[in-house]
Design an enzyme around this catalytic site. Structure first.
Site, mmCIF file in Angstrom:
data_model
loop_
_atom_site.group_PDB
_atom_site.id
_atom_site.type_symbol
_atom_site.label_atom_id
_atom_site.label_comp_id
_atom_site.label_asym_id
_atom_site.label_seq_id
_atom_site.Cartn_x
_atom_site.Cartn_y
_atom_site.Cartn_z
ATOM 1 N N CYS A 223 38.455 14.571 -33.169
ATOM 2 C CA CYS A 223 38.740 15.885 -33.636
ATOM 3 C C CYS A 223 39.082 17.637 -32.787
ATOM 4 C CB CYS A 223 38.503 16.093 -34.994
ATOM 5 S SG CYS A 223 38.698 14.618 -36.077
ATOM 6 N N THR A 224 40.321 17.977 -32.905
ATOM 7 C CA THR A 224 39.893 19.805 -32.139
ATOM 8 C C THR A 224 40.586 20.803 -33.580
ATOM 9 O OG1 THR A 224 40.436 18.356 -29.872
ATOM 10 C CG2 THR A 224 40.843 20.911 -30.213
ATOM 11 N N THR B 188 35.294 21.263 -30.933
ATOM 12 C CA THR B 188 35.879 18.903 -30.511
ATOM 13 C C THR B 188 35.200 18.681 -31.491
ATOM 14 O OG1 THR B 188 34.869 18.571 -28.433
ATOM 15 C CG2 THR B 188 37.281 19.238 -28.729
ATOM 16 N N ASN B 189 33.971 17.854 -30.621
ATOM 17 C CA ASN B 189 32.882 16.768 -31.216
ATOM 18 C C ASN B 189 31.610 16.944 -30.397
ATOM 19 O OD1 ASN B 189 35.655 15.710 -31.685
ATOM 20 N ND2 ASN B 189 34.478 15.494 -33.752
ATOM 21 N N ARG C 127 37.904 16.841 -24.622
ATOM 22 C CA ARG C 127 39.547 17.340 -24.489
ATOM 23 C C ARG C 127 38.690 19.113 -25.204
ATOM 24 N NH1 ARG C 127 38.559 16.128 -30.029
ATOM 25 N NH2 ARG C 127 36.525 14.175 -28.919
#
Lengths: 121, 253
Positions: free
Chosen positions: B1-2, B177-178, B191
């Site tokens: 996810c972002t 992000t993560n 990312r």
């Protein structure tokens, strides 16, 4: 993380969304919080019953494939329903209403709703 | 996810996210897609939660999932959450919960409660940083005034960090992000840098819903796990959700 063509330079002009990376707008629904929790999701679930069932089936198939047994699924179907009542309100009743409307086993609907915690494994 | 919260030069806040999910849960060789990501896309819905015929909050979520991962309380706050990996993970929390140790909150029920009941950015920030959780998480929170944007890094028991906007120091966006923002991301899953490169190139002067959507449409920020993109503007009372695809060549995550 520069691995063209898998990564690309900054895109522009992608909005309003269109083209191959855009599959469509997300549809809108209303949930009436004045309704009893078990009735709130009925409209959404009756519309989405088929894809919800397909997604659950995939998780079950994957579980069988990885663990070579149906015992885990039996555990979910037989043990988790007893724990739904331990969830904080209104989530317990909302999850029961979703199981009732979709026809899916209560344990599997609960598993879907706690998947974030489970998936961190 | 972002997830990203950004403030434009007029002090308006924008909040947007890609929801990426389905890693390692089955790969469809024929279509070169993740099976779960594809099965989730038909379940994505925008929901307007109402009480007394008035909107309490709006969200983008998955049908059948009563917790919240993406939402906006009109005029007050915006909230997204991203997955955080830790050895002290959710499975420990779940085991404790099953064994009857029930202090911790289920992550997505907390976000739903915040969206339903919080009346301010500060109140939401307190709830998200202090509530004991069953699993670690990143909460990305936007408010309704200049400077109200932060990334809350949570372990199960405590708040490890709150990373805030700081316009005076040129920090006009926070992007998660993560990975913990003070550590480098996994090299094979970076990312963050591509996303920040696009944000920096856009500049604060040009940030808008359109240019944030551009950033979220740039591979690998857009990848095979991306199910939907949601953009939110609390001042314009706007939440827009879009289903995504990532045609080859595209990163698997």
């Amino acid at each position: 993380q520069d691995v063209p063509p898998y990564t690309e330079d900054c895109r522009s002009g992608t909005y309003p969304p269109s083209g191959p990376t855009y599959r469509g707008d997300v549809s809108w629904y209303t949930v009436n919080l004045d309704q009893p929790p078990s009735d709130r999701w009925r409209k959404i679930i009756s519309d989405k019953k088929q894809p919800l069932t397909a997604m659950m089936q995939h998780i079950k198939d994957l579980t069988k494939y990885i663990f070579h047994t149906e015992k885990l699924i039996d555990l979910v179907d037989t043990k988790l329903p007893g724990l739904v009542g331990k969830l904080p309100p209104p989530f317990d009743e909302e999850i029961k209403g979703i199981a009732d409307e979709s026809g899916l086993p209560l344990g599997e609907v609960m598993l879907f709703n706690i998947f974030y915690e489970i998936f961190t494994v | 996810c972002t997830s990203v919260v950004a403030e434009d030069t007029s002090g308006k806040l924008l909040h947007a996210r890609n929801l990426d999910f389905g890693l390692f849960l089955g790969w469809d060789v024929k279509n070169s897609t993740w099976m779960i990501s594809e099965l989730l896309k038909p379940l994505v819905v925008n929901v307007n939660f109402q009480r007394n015929n008035k909107t309490v909050f709006v969200s983008t979520g998955f049908a059948g999932y009563v917790g919240m991962l993406t939402g906006m309380k009109p005029g007050i706050l915006t909230l997204t959450m991203n997955e955080r990996f830790s050895l002290d993970g959710g499975y420990i929390g779940v085991l404790e919960w099953i064994l009857g140790i029930r202090q911790g909150a289920w992550m997505s029920f907390l976000t739903r409660s915040v969206l339903e009941n919080a009346t301010s950015y500060e109140e939401a920030k307190t709830l998200l940083s202090k509530t004991v959780l069953l699993a670690p998480a990143y909460f990305i929170l936007g408010g309704n005034q200049s400077g109200e944007g932060c990334v809350i890094t949570r372990s199960r028991q405590s708040c490890l960090d709150i990373w805030e906007l700081d316009i005076q120091k040129g920090k006009w966006y926070v992007l998660e992000t993560n990975y913990d923002h003070w550590k480098p991301p996994l090299p094979i899953d970076n990312r963050r840098d591509p996303a920040m490169k696009c944000m920096n190139r856009t500049t604060q002067k040009n940030i808008s819903i359109a240019t944030i959507y551009d950033m979220l449409s740039t591979k690998p920020v857009l990848n095979k796990l991306t199910t939907y993109t949601t953009v939110m503007s609390v001042s314009e009372n706007k939440l827009e959700g879009y289903l995504r695809d990532c045609p080859d060549p595209c990163m698997p995550w």
